[in-house]
Design a protein around this motif. Structure first.
Motif, PDB file in Angstrom:
ATOM      1  N   TYR A 207     153.672  39.547  64.620  1.00  0.00           N
ATOM      2  CA  TYR A 207     154.885  39.981  65.317  1.00  0.00           C
ATOM      3  C   TYR A 207     156.124  39.567  64.536  1.00  0.00           C
ATOM      4  CZ  TYR A 207     158.551  39.538  68.972  1.00  0.00           C
ATOM      5  OH  TYR A 207     159.713  39.603  69.705  1.00  0.00           O
ATOM      6  N   ASP A 208     157.104  40.470  64.493  1.00  0.00           N
ATOM      7  CA  ASP A 208     158.401  40.174  63.885  1.00  0.00           C
ATOM      8  C   ASP A 208     159.490  40.595  64.861  1.00  0.00           C
ATOM      9  OD1 ASP A 208     160.728  39.961  62.444  1.00  0.00           O
ATOM     10  OD2 ASP A 208     160.035  41.088  60.698  1.00  0.00           O
ATOM     11  N   PRO A 209     160.229  39.639  65.445  1.00  0.00           N
ATOM     12  CA  PRO A 209     161.258  39.978  66.440  1.00  0.00           C
ATOM     13  C   PRO A 209     162.532  40.540  65.824  1.00  0.00           C
ATOM     14  CG  PRO A 209     161.301  37.633  66.025  1.00  0.00           C
ATOM     15  CD  PRO A 209     160.157  38.186  65.215  1.00  0.00           C
ATOM     16  N   THR A 210     162.638  40.476  64.495  1.00  0.00           N
ATOM     17  CA  THR A 210     163.781  41.046  63.777  1.00  0.00           C
ATOM     18  C   THR A 210     163.201  41.927  62.674  1.00  0.00           C
ATOM     19  OG1 THR A 210     163.814  39.027  62.405  1.00  0.00           O
ATOM     20  CG2 THR A 210     165.343  39.120  64.256  1.00  0.00           C
ATOM     21  N   MET A 235     150.116  45.231  64.454  1.00  0.00           N
ATOM     22  CA  MET A 235     151.504  44.844  64.214  1.00  0.00           C
ATOM     23  C   MET A 235     152.392  45.105  65.425  1.00  0.00           C
ATOM     24  SD  MET A 235     152.045  46.299  60.401  1.00  0.00           S
ATOM     25  CE  MET A 235     150.657  46.429  59.277  1.00  0.00           C
ATOM     26  N   TYR A 236     153.263  44.141  65.690  1.00  0.00           N
ATOM     27  CA  TYR A 236     154.240  44.241  66.773  1.00  0.00           C
ATOM     28  C   TYR A 236     155.614  43.862  66.225  1.00  0.00           C
ATOM     29  CZ  TYR A 236     150.267  44.181  70.033  1.00  0.00           C
ATOM     30  OH  TYR A 236     149.107  44.479  70.727  1.00  0.00           O
ATOM     31  N   GLY A 237     156.642  44.439  66.804  1.00  0.00           N
ATOM     32  CA  GLY A 237     157.983  44.094  66.351  1.00  0.00           C
ATOM     33  C   GLY A 237     159.046  44.567  67.305  1.00  0.00           C
ATOM     34  N   GLN A 238     160.273  44.178  67.003  1.00  0.00           N
ATOM     35  CA  GLN A 238     161.439  44.654  67.739  1.00  0.00           C
ATOM     36  C   GLN A 238     162.611  44.719  66.762  1.00  0.00           C
ATOM     37  OE1 GLN A 238     162.010  42.987  71.587  1.00  0.00           O
ATOM     38  NE2 GLN A 238     163.971  43.955  71.941  1.00  0.00           N
ATOM     39  N   GLU A 239     163.439  45.737  66.912  1.00  0.00           N
ATOM     40  CA  GLU A 239     164.564  45.925  65.998  1.00  0.00           C
ATOM     41  C   GLU A 239     165.754  46.500  66.751  1.00  0.00           C
ATOM     42  OE1 GLU A 239     167.261  46.159  63.106  1.00  0.00           O
ATOM     43  OE2 GLU A 239     165.437  44.951  63.096  1.00  0.00           O
ATOM     44  N   CYS A 248     161.047  51.776  60.429  1.00  0.00           N
ATOM     45  CA  CYS A 248     159.910  50.910  60.740  1.00  0.00           C
ATOM     46  C   CYS A 248     158.861  51.673  61.539  1.00  0.00           C
ATOM     47  CB  CYS A 248     160.401  49.689  61.527  1.00  0.00           C
ATOM     48  SG  CYS A 248     159.103  48.530  61.982  1.00  0.00           S
ATOM     49  N   LYS A 249     159.306  52.426  62.523  1.00  0.00           N
ATOM     50  CA  LYS A 249     158.384  53.179  63.375  1.00  0.00           C
ATOM     51  C   LYS A 249     157.643  54.246  62.570  1.00  0.00           C
ATOM     52  CE  LYS A 249     158.262  55.376  67.930  1.00  0.00           C
ATOM     53  NZ  LYS A 249     159.034  55.752  69.115  1.00  0.00           N
ATOM     54  N   ALA A 250     158.371  54.926  61.660  1.00  0.00           N
ATOM     55  CA  ALA A 250     157.734  55.939  60.810  1.00  0.00           C
ATOM     56  C   ALA A 250     156.673  55.296  59.919  1.00  0.00           C
ATOM     57  CB  ALA A 250     158.783  56.640  59.956  1.00  0.00           C
ATOM     58  N   ALA A 263     159.273  47.772  69.505  1.00  0.00           N
ATOM     59  CA  ALA A 263     160.265  47.955  70.572  1.00  0.00           C
ATOM     60  C   ALA A 263     161.667  48.064  69.983  1.00  0.00           C
ATOM     61  CB  ALA A 263     160.197  46.774  71.543  1.00  0.00           C
ATOM     62  N   PHE A 264     162.519  48.752  70.703  1.00  0.00           N
ATOM     63  CA  PHE A 264     163.917  48.895  70.289  1.00  0.00           C
ATOM     64  C   PHE A 264     164.802  48.057  71.202  1.00  0.00           C
ATOM     65  CE2 PHE A 264     168.085  51.009  70.567  1.00  0.00           C
ATOM     66  CZ  PHE A 264     168.451  50.955  69.234  1.00  0.00           C
ATOM     67  N   GLY A 265     165.799  47.409  70.612  1.00  0.00           N
ATOM     68  CA  GLY A 265     166.749  46.664  71.430  1.00  0.00           C
ATOM     69  C   GLY A 265     166.970  45.261  70.912  1.00  0.00           C
ATOM     70  N   ASN A 266     167.811  44.492  71.630  1.00  0.00           N
ATOM     71  CA  ASN A 266     168.150  43.129  71.248  1.00  0.00           C
ATOM     72  C   ASN A 266     167.098  42.157  71.776  1.00  0.00           C
ATOM     73  OD1 ASN A 266     169.383  40.444  71.243  1.00  0.00           O
ATOM     74  ND2 ASN A 266     171.271  41.504  70.710  1.00  0.00           N
ATOM     75  N   THR A 267     166.401  41.515  70.867  1.00  0.00           N
ATOM     76  CA  THR A 267     165.297  40.622  71.230  1.00  0.00           C
ATOM     77  C   THR A 267     165.750  39.497  72.150  1.00  0.00           C
ATOM     78  OG1 THR A 267     164.278  41.085  69.079  1.00  0.00           O
ATOM     79  CG2 THR A 267     163.478  39.167  70.260  1.00  0.00           C
ATOM     80  N   LEU A 268     166.961  38.986  71.950  1.00  0.00           N
ATOM     81  CA  LEU A 268     167.415  37.832  72.712  1.00  0.00           C
ATOM     82  C   LEU A 268     167.764  38.175  74.157  1.00  0.00           C
ATOM     83  CD1 LEU A 268     169.666  36.047  70.058  1.00  0.00           C
ATOM     84  CD2 LEU A 268     167.268  35.599  70.611  1.00  0.00           C
ATOM     85  N   SER A 269     168.339  39.352  74.373  1.00  0.00           N
ATOM     86  CA  SER A 269     168.745  39.719  75.732  1.00  0.00           C
ATOM     87  C   SER A 269     167.706  40.566  76.448  1.00  0.00           C
ATOM     88  CB  SER A 269     170.078  40.473  75.699  1.00  0.00           C
ATOM     89  OG  SER A 269     169.964  41.643  74.912  1.00  0.00           O
TER      90      SER A 269
END
Length: 579
Positions: A207-210, A235-239, A248-250, A263-269
């Protein structure tokens, strides 16, 4: 076609856009078209079979999607008879046909182009009379995986993003991490698990949160594929950045990954994977970026969930949110009883020492160290990242430390391990060679103290070595040469302290406070005492201090001789002027 030639070819599209587009907007066209051509090439070989399957299932009244996907051999498909080469055969209807082609993709791909806001660019290009020329230019380049590997394609995207970021004065380094730094981080999180990872058909999550464009996830997958072709890495992630997310998704689509894991969006909020825990994690959060925009949500989570949420141990100052990502990753660790986790995160120097005892930063360090989560910190050379020349550090964190690491932290000084780049890229002037990566990985794997060329490069400490007590030293308030004694309440009968003379001392955790006070304070101020009610516990990791090597000054005679030479030269010059 090598990566440089490919990037140059794609960049040449900018020549078509010049005048109608500002330089800072080139990426809005070039990035989505590059993704489109890549997907187009990937699906090219199965196109006839896909169309046949689609028509057959439609005739039978069956939902065709799962069957078409299987025939395509990918986790996405396109059911239009058009492709980019046939699109340019009808210049008069290029706009309508391009829309038709895009709408025939499976939903995940359509979402990618929505993130790019590609439809707005199609309209703009059509209005400027450029849509056909740009489409034709991209139709000429072969981006099939047999010609351009996934690794190469990732490098192409990163180079393009860097160029566009420079043109628009954005921060390129917010989008991706140098590949050699990622390779080092991947080595560090996998090396102690080589036996497990070499088992047939092993499945692990990362997983990569950024996530940026997915570079960290991709290199982790490449590492595992090299060591065990039968292994599977989910693989998991958020950007947060829409264009990086789309790329990244492609990339994940083409690799056959489940793109719903990105996932899309702000990981912290807005945590995109609130209930999921992972085997491995990697992150390079933005350096020194304030978190004021999400402060309300972060503070609410801490107040309502405490330690059951992500931010229980503490909150750093609002000016730098990187330690929030550290806490976020810790919250994503699998419980040790279920196999545990290991992660690597890139941080600047601030999280090592910023904040005094009981500050948010100190409390986060305290939580990490007292729970024995920190395995190692690797100090990297300066000038390693595209957007900053500052010192950076890789923290390796795990809740399944091997026995020889328990209760210990390894510090590795790799600041001198670098080679100069042939050509600077932004602030990046140095890089790690394969040999440097191997040396650092070996030092970590051996987990022993080591010197190179007479200088320490690896040191081992107990967790408690980084802790200290901040004691408050008071001295009496004097009036007419006599100490003032309290008259009321709790102060009654007690000598009152003078706030102007108040001082603090940091006492290492492993030292007795009273003994330290008698040895270090009382000989200088015999009337002082400790206010134990104000004692605080803090943690800091003074990384550079532990690798400092004293360089004795030159002998005075040598300095004196040099000064005499300089004075002599100055006097001679003055004599020439006067003459």
């Amino acid at each position: 076609m090598n990566q440089q030639s490919l990037s140059a070819f794609i960049w040449s599209v900018a020549d078509l856009l010049r005048g109608d587009y500002k330089q800072s907007d080139y990426g809005r066209v070039i990035l989505p078209f590059t993704v489109l051509r890549r997907l187009d090439c990937v699906l090219e070989a199965t196109k006839p079979a896909v169309l046949a399957e689609y028509q057959a299932k439609q005739a039978m009244g069956i939902v065709p999607d799962p069957f078409v996907e299987r025939v395509a051999g990918q986790s996405f498909f396109n059911v239009s008879p058009l492709d980019m080469k046939t699109l340019i055969g009808d210049p008069d209807h290029i706009r309508e046909n391009l829309y038709s082609y895009l709408n025939a993709f499976s939903p995940a791909v359509r979402d990618i182009f929505e993130r790019f806001e590609f439809h707005a660019q199609i309209e703009r290009l059509a209005k400027a009379g450029l849509l056909y020329q740009v489409t034709e230019r991209f139709a000429q380049v072969d981006l099939h995986p047999d010609r351009v590997s996934n690794h190469q394609m990732g490098l192409v995207f990163e180079e393009l993003i860097r160029k566009f970021a420079e043109l628009s004065n954005e921060t390129a380094g917010e989008h991706f991490t140098p590949r050699e730094v990622i390779r080092l981080m991947v080595n560090l999180i996998f090396i102690e698990d080589d036996d497990v990872l070499s088992r047939p058909s092993v499945v692990r999550t990362i997983y990569d949160p950024t996530a940026g464009t997915g570079g960290m996830l991709s290199i982790a997958e490449e590492y595992l594929a090299e060591h065990n072709p039968k292994a599977r890495l989910s693989m998991y992630g958020q950007e947060l950045n829409p264009e990086s997310f789309a790329i990244c998704k492609a990339d994940m689509l083409i690799k056959g990954q489940d793109v719903s894991n990105i996932a899309f969006g702000n990981t912290l909020s807005e945590d995109g994977h609130p209930a999921t825990r992972f085997d491995y994690m990697l992150s390079n959060p933005p350096f020194g970026v304030e978190w004021k925009k999400v402060e309300k949500e972060v503070r609410r989570e801490r107040e309502t969930l405490g330690y059951t949420g992500r931010f229980g141990p503490g909150l750093p100052r609002v000016s730098d949110g990187s330690m929030l990502f550290l806490l976020h990753l810790i919250s994503k660790m699998r419980p040790a009883a279920e196999g545990g986790s290991r992660f690597g995160i890139v941080l600047n120097g601030s999280p090592l020492f910023t904040g005094g005892a009981e500050s948010g930063e100190s409390e986060i360090r305290r939580y990490v160290l007292e729970n024995d989560l920190l395995e190692a910190i690797v100090g990297l050379p300066t000038d390693m990242f595209y957007n900053t020349g500052i010192s950076t550090y890789v923290w390796v964190v795990s809740n399944r430390k091997p026995a020889h690491r328990k209760g210990r932290v390894q510090l590795i000084d790799a600041s001198g391990m670098w080679q100069k780049m042939r050509k600077s890229l932004g602030s990046k002037r140095k890089e790690l060679s394969d040999d440097h990566i191997d040396r650092i990985t070996r030092l970590f794997g051996q987990c022993v103290e080591a010197d190179e060329d007479g200088k320490p490069v690896s040191r081992i400490f107990r967790n408690s070595d980084f802790g200290y007590r901040t004691i408050t030293v008071e001295r009496p308030l004097m009036e007419d040469g006599k100490p003032v004694v309290g008259q009321k309440g709790k102060a009654k009968g007690k000598i009152q302290p003078d706030p102007k003379l108040r001082d603090t001392e940091n006492v290492p955790l492993d030292q007795d406070v009273e003994e330290y006070f008698r040895r270090e304070v009382l000989p200088h101020v015999p009337d002082a005492w400790i206010d134990h009610d104000k004692t605080k516990i803090g943690y800091e990791i003074p990384f550079n201090r532990h690798f400092y090597v004293f360089q004795p000054p030159r002998p005075l005679e040598a300095i004196d001789a040099d000064l005499k030479q300089v004075v002599g030269r100055i006097q001679a010059m003055l004599g020439e002027i006067a003459g």
